[in-house]
Write an enzyme that holds these catalytic residues in place. Sequence first.
Site, PDB file in Angstrom:
ATOM      1  N   SER A  66      29.427  48.885  29.423  1.00  0.00           N
ATOM      2  CA  SER A  66      29.281  47.449  30.101  1.00  0.00           C
ATOM      3  C   SER A  66      27.849  46.732  30.414  1.00  0.00           C
ATOM      4  CB  SER A  66      29.947  47.565  31.721  1.00  0.00           C
ATOM      5  OG  SER A  66      31.254  47.747  31.443  1.00  0.00           O
ATOM      6  N   LYS A  69      27.613  43.587  28.673  1.00  0.00           N
ATOM      7  CA  LYS A  69      28.065  42.522  29.389  1.00  0.00           C
ATOM      8  C   LYS A  69      26.976  41.408  29.710  1.00  0.00           C
ATOM      9  CE  LYS A  69      32.440  44.028  31.154  1.00  0.00           C
ATOM     10  NZ  LYS A  69      32.580  45.237  30.978  1.00  0.00           N
ATOM     11  N   SER A 113      32.862  44.225  36.247  1.00  0.00           N
ATOM     12  CA  SER A 113      32.896  44.865  35.031  1.00  0.00           C
ATOM     13  C   SER A 113      34.189  44.835  34.483  1.00  0.00           C
ATOM     14  CB  SER A 113      32.505  46.451  34.761  1.00  0.00           C
ATOM     15  OG  SER A 113      31.092  46.379  34.756  1.00  0.00           O
TER      16      SER A 113
END
Length: 267
Positions: A66, A69, A113
């Site tokens: 993540s 991201k 997330s």
Amino acid sequence: MSLVRWIVACVVLAGGAMAQPIDISDYVADAGIENATTAVVVQRLSDGQVWSSNFARAEERFQPASTSKIPHTLIALETGYATPQTIFKWDGKARFLDSWNQDQALPQAFQRSAVWVYQEIAQGLGGAVMSDWLTRFNYGNADVGGAEDLQTYWLRGPLAISAEEQIGFLAQLAREELPLSRRTYAEAREIMRAEVQDTATLYAKSGYNLRRGQDDLGWYVGWVVRGDEIHVFAVNMDLSGFDAAPERQRLTRHVLDQLQIFPLPKS
């Protein structure tokens, strides 16, 4: 070329005094963490000073999970695919975390997330767009694979990045040297802001990667702004399971406290 070698080369070519990288493996040990399965890298941007706990592992690439991201959010904002006010509608399918099972605006999706939101963004923009932007960002190997990988490339590969490469990317982001608009930078900072102290602001993102047949992998990356000084950091570590996930932030905060970059709250 590794971050440390790149800094040394630049300093030598400039004819300046070399800032030697500093070993902080003792800080990792003090936190009760195994140094051999952990990489901690911190860089002060004003002079390039680097602190690292494990120079070999810092050069090793892993799936970013993540932490991807961060570029994912930048791409969504810069292309106009989403704004901080865009609402992604939940499809009603129950997923891993309760916080994912609802409509999400982009800031909430980042903070929680919410994988399905970023899968929707990747699918909507397409592999060619995602790959092009990751290449512009010099983000690890910038490899999103084929159509079958488009919703998992940051979790299962082929995208991979090292702690040192995270540092290079984050340094450009913190300095606003990526090919992005001022609006994207401003919106991204708001989304990424994790904690504010009197004189410092922490911007960060965690990542957790379930790995078959071996320990899981945890990430915590970001930067700290204190006055005119910026420190970027990247931590990855093997984890015995999801219950150990808080160790990512705990270790990072311990190191930042020891380096007097972002002190822990006083008890």
